[in-house]
Motif scaffolding. Structure first.
Motif, mmCIF file in Angstrom:
data_model
loop_
_atom_site.group_PDB
_atom_site.id
_atom_site.type_symbol
_atom_site.label_atom_id
_atom_site.label_comp_id
_atom_site.label_asym_id
_atom_site.label_seq_id
_atom_site.Cartn_x
_atom_site.Cartn_y
_atom_site.Cartn_z
ATOM 1 N N THR A 155 0.833 -1.188 0.000
ATOM 2 C CA THR A 155 0.000 0.000 0.000
ATOM 3 C C THR A 155 0.870 1.241 0.000
ATOM 4 O OG1 THR A 155 -1.757 -1.161 1.168
ATOM 5 C CG2 THR A 155 -1.772 1.218 1.309
ATOM 6 N N LEU A 156 0.556 2.195 -0.892
ATOM 7 C CA LEU A 156 1.296 3.455 -0.953
ATOM 8 C C LEU A 156 0.870 4.417 0.143
ATOM 9 C CD1 LEU A 156 1.104 3.999 -4.816
ATOM 10 C CD2 LEU A 156 3.108 3.292 -3.506
ATOM 11 N N PHE A 157 -0.428 4.385 0.498
ATOM 12 C CA PHE A 157 -0.983 5.347 1.451
ATOM 13 C C PHE A 157 -2.285 4.770 1.968
ATOM 14 C CE2 PHE A 157 -2.686 9.687 2.477
ATOM 15 C CZ PHE A 157 -1.584 10.176 3.159
ATOM 16 N N SER A 158 -2.609 4.992 3.236
ATOM 17 C CA SER A 158 -3.831 4.452 3.834
ATOM 18 C C SER A 158 -4.494 5.470 4.738
ATOM 19 C CB SER A 158 -3.520 3.214 4.679
ATOM 20 O OG SER A 158 -2.989 2.194 3.902
ATOM 21 N N SER A 159 -5.798 5.297 4.935
ATOM 22 C CA SER A 159 -6.521 6.081 5.940
ATOM 23 C C SER A 159 -7.807 5.362 6.302
ATOM 24 C CB SER A 159 -6.813 7.495 5.443
ATOM 25 O OG SER A 159 -7.847 7.491 4.499
ATOM 26 N N SER A 160 -8.322 5.713 7.462
ATOM 27 C CA SER A 160 -9.617 5.211 7.911
ATOM 28 C C SER A 160 -10.549 6.398 8.046
ATOM 29 C CB SER A 160 -9.487 4.514 9.268
ATOM 30 O OG SER A 160 -8.647 3.393 9.161
ATOM 31 N N VAL A 161 -11.684 6.322 7.355
ATOM 32 C CA VAL A 161 -12.642 7.427 7.348
ATOM 33 C C VAL A 161 -14.052 6.852 7.325
ATOM 34 C CG1 VAL A 161 -13.437 9.482 6.103
ATOM 35 C CG2 VAL A 161 -11.033 8.855 6.018
ATOM 36 N N ALA A 162 -14.939 7.421 8.123
ATOM 37 C CA ALA A 162 -16.370 7.113 8.084
ATOM 38 C C ALA A 162 -16.648 5.610 8.169
ATOM 39 C CB ALA A 162 -17.007 7.715 6.833
ATOM 40 N N GLY A 163 -15.866 4.899 8.974
ATOM 41 C CA GLY A 163 -16.094 3.470 9.152
ATOM 42 C C GLY A 163 -15.514 2.601 8.052
ATOM 43 N N TYR A 164 -14.645 3.168 7.196
ATOM 44 C CA TYR A 164 -14.024 2.417 6.110
ATOM 45 C C TYR A 164 -12.509 2.560 6.171
ATOM 46 C CZ TYR A 164 -18.569 1.875 3.872
ATOM 47 O OH TYR A 164 -19.866 1.532 3.599
ATOM 48 N N GLU A 165 -11.841 1.547 5.718
ATOM 49 C CA GLU A 165 -10.382 1.545 5.581
ATOM 50 C C GLU A 165 -10.076 1.689 4.090
ATOM 51 O OE1 GLU A 165 -6.453 1.120 7.122
ATOM 52 O OE2 GLU A 165 -8.300 1.056 8.282
ATOM 53 N N PHE A 166 -9.262 2.706 3.733
ATOM 54 C CA PHE A 166 -8.896 2.964 2.345
ATOM 55 C C PHE A 166 -7.407 2.744 2.154
ATOM 56 C CE2 PHE A 166 -12.770 5.271 2.959
ATOM 57 C CZ PHE A 166 -13.446 5.154 1.759
ATOM 58 N N HIS A 167 -7.036 2.116 1.034
ATOM 59 C CA HIS A 167 -5.626 1.872 0.705
ATOM 60 C C HIS A 167 -5.371 2.266 -0.745
ATOM 61 C CE1 HIS A 167 -4.951 -0.448 4.375
ATOM 62 N NE2 HIS A 167 -6.127 -1.007 4.138
ATOM 63 N N LEU A 168 -4.399 3.146 -0.945
ATOM 64 C CA LEU A 168 -3.951 3.443 -2.309
ATOM 65 C C LEU A 168 -3.052 2.285 -2.716
ATOM 66 C CD1 LEU A 168 -3.660 5.193 -4.817
ATOM 67 C CD2 LEU A 168 -1.932 6.539 -3.600
ATOM 68 N N GLN A 169 -3.605 1.388 -3.516
ATOM 69 C CA GLN A 169 -2.908 0.165 -3.908
ATOM 70 C C GLN A 169 -1.882 0.405 -5.004
ATOM 71 O OE1 GLN A 169 -4.335 -1.767 -1.082
ATOM 72 N NE2 GLN A 169 -3.387 -3.116 -2.519
ATOM 73 N N GLU A 170 -2.258 1.269 -5.952
ATOM 74 C CA GLU A 170 -1.400 1.448 -7.117
ATOM 75 C C GLU A 170 -1.626 2.842 -7.686
ATOM 76 O OE1 GLU A 170 -0.472 -1.032 -11.227
ATOM 77 O OE2 GLU A 170 -2.234 -1.560 -10.041
ATOM 78 N N TYR A 171 -0.546 3.488 -8.071
ATOM 79 C CA TYR A 171 -0.635 4.776 -8.760
ATOM 80 C C TYR A 171 0.123 4.607 -10.063
ATOM 81 C CZ TYR A 171 -0.920 9.715 -9.690
ATOM 82 O OH TYR A 171 -1.212 10.921 -10.277
ATOM 83 N N ILE A 172 -0.582 4.780 -11.180
ATOM 84 C CA ILE A 172 -0.006 4.510 -12.498
ATOM 85 C C ILE A 172 0.178 5.835 -13.234
ATOM 86 C CG2 ILE A 172 -0.263 3.204 -14.641
ATOM 87 C CD1 ILE A 172 -2.453 1.549 -13.038
ATOM 88 N N PRO A 173 1.410 6.386 -13.250
ATOM 89 C CA PRO A 173 1.646 7.615 -14.017
ATOM 90 C C PRO A 173 1.590 7.328 -15.517
ATOM 91 C CG PRO A 173 3.493 7.117 -12.525
ATOM 92 C CD PRO A 173 2.579 5.934 -12.543
ATOM 93 N N ALA A 174 1.073 8.275 -16.271
ATOM 94 C CA ALA A 174 0.977 8.141 -17.729
ATOM 95 C C ALA A 174 0.353 6.794 -18.093
ATOM 96 C CB ALA A 174 2.348 8.314 -18.373
ATOM 97 N N ALA A 175 -0.826 6.561 -17.544
ATOM 98 C CA ALA A 175 -1.471 5.259 -17.684
ATOM 99 C C ALA A 175 -1.933 4.916 -19.090
ATOM 100 C CB ALA A 175 -2.661 5.177 -16.721
ATOM 101 N N PHE A 176 -2.180 5.909 -19.920
ATOM 102 C CA PHE A 176 -2.542 5.615 -21.294
ATOM 103 C C PHE A 176 -2.040 6.722 -22.204
ATOM 104 C CE2 PHE A 176 -6.075 8.611 -21.296
ATOM 105 C CZ PHE A 176 -6.539 8.577 -19.988
#
Length: 181
Positions: A155-176
């Motif tokens: 995970t690149l970055f995580s947070s817990s908000v409003a009863g949910y756990e969020f994880h930035l799994q992948e960041y794709i620069p210049a994806a297309f």
């Protein structure tokens, strides 16, 4: 268990975009717009990364006294980069590979046209190098998380908000590529 109205539930997509925004800012990006929209579509995040100033050591003018300053420093500034970021927030077991499959050629065309409208509206940004990035965010309701702690090393970055756990799994620069007419 009561069925709550849709307004009772958090906007998972916006919370995923909030996570990506926080991560981009923590890595030096300036957020210009969130949910920029026009008739062609919407871009989740438009961010600008300022080029860094690079110091170059000048050698002066050899053999000429007073014509140049020996060892002077010249500053050259690289141009800023604009990123048009599409955020895909998904829960486990989703049908579209975490949102990757949702970035179809049709979606890319909409993003491209929306970016053109943004650049027309802000012509001072039109000469900046531009790219289209994709952020893949996973979310899971905290009460539904397994009691066993799992590793989040990918995970690149995580947070817990409003009863949910969020994880930035992948960041794709210049994806297309931007080769769409």
């Amino acid at each position: 268990m009561a069925n709550h109205p849709p307004s009772h539930y958090p906007d998972i997509g916006q919370l995923g975009e909030d996570l990506v925004t926080q991560w981009l800012q923590s890595t030096g990006w300036l957020i210009l717009h969130r949910r920029f929209s026009c008739r062609w579509g919407e871009i989740d995040i438009i961010a600008q990364y300022q080029g860094e100033q690079v110091e170059e050591q000048g050698a002066g003018e050899p053999g000429c006294r007073g014509a140049g300053v020996q060892g002077s420093i010249a500053l050259s500034t690289q141009h800023s980069t604009l990123a048009f970021v599409e955020v895909k927030t998904r829960s486990p077991g989703n049908w579209d590979a975490g949102g990757r499959s949702a970035i179809t050629l049709q979606k890319q065309t909409k993003l491209w046209r929306t970016a053109e409208i943004f650049l027309a509206k802000y012509p001072d940004k039109a000469d900046y190098p531009c790219r289209f990035d994709v952020a893949i965010v996973s979310c899971q309701q905290i009460s539904a998380l397994p009691t066993q702690i799992t590793s989040a090393q990918n995970t690149l970055f995580s947070s817990s908000v409003a009863g949910y756990e969020f994880h930035l799994q992948e960041y794709i620069p210049a994806a297309f590529d931007c080769l769409i007419d």
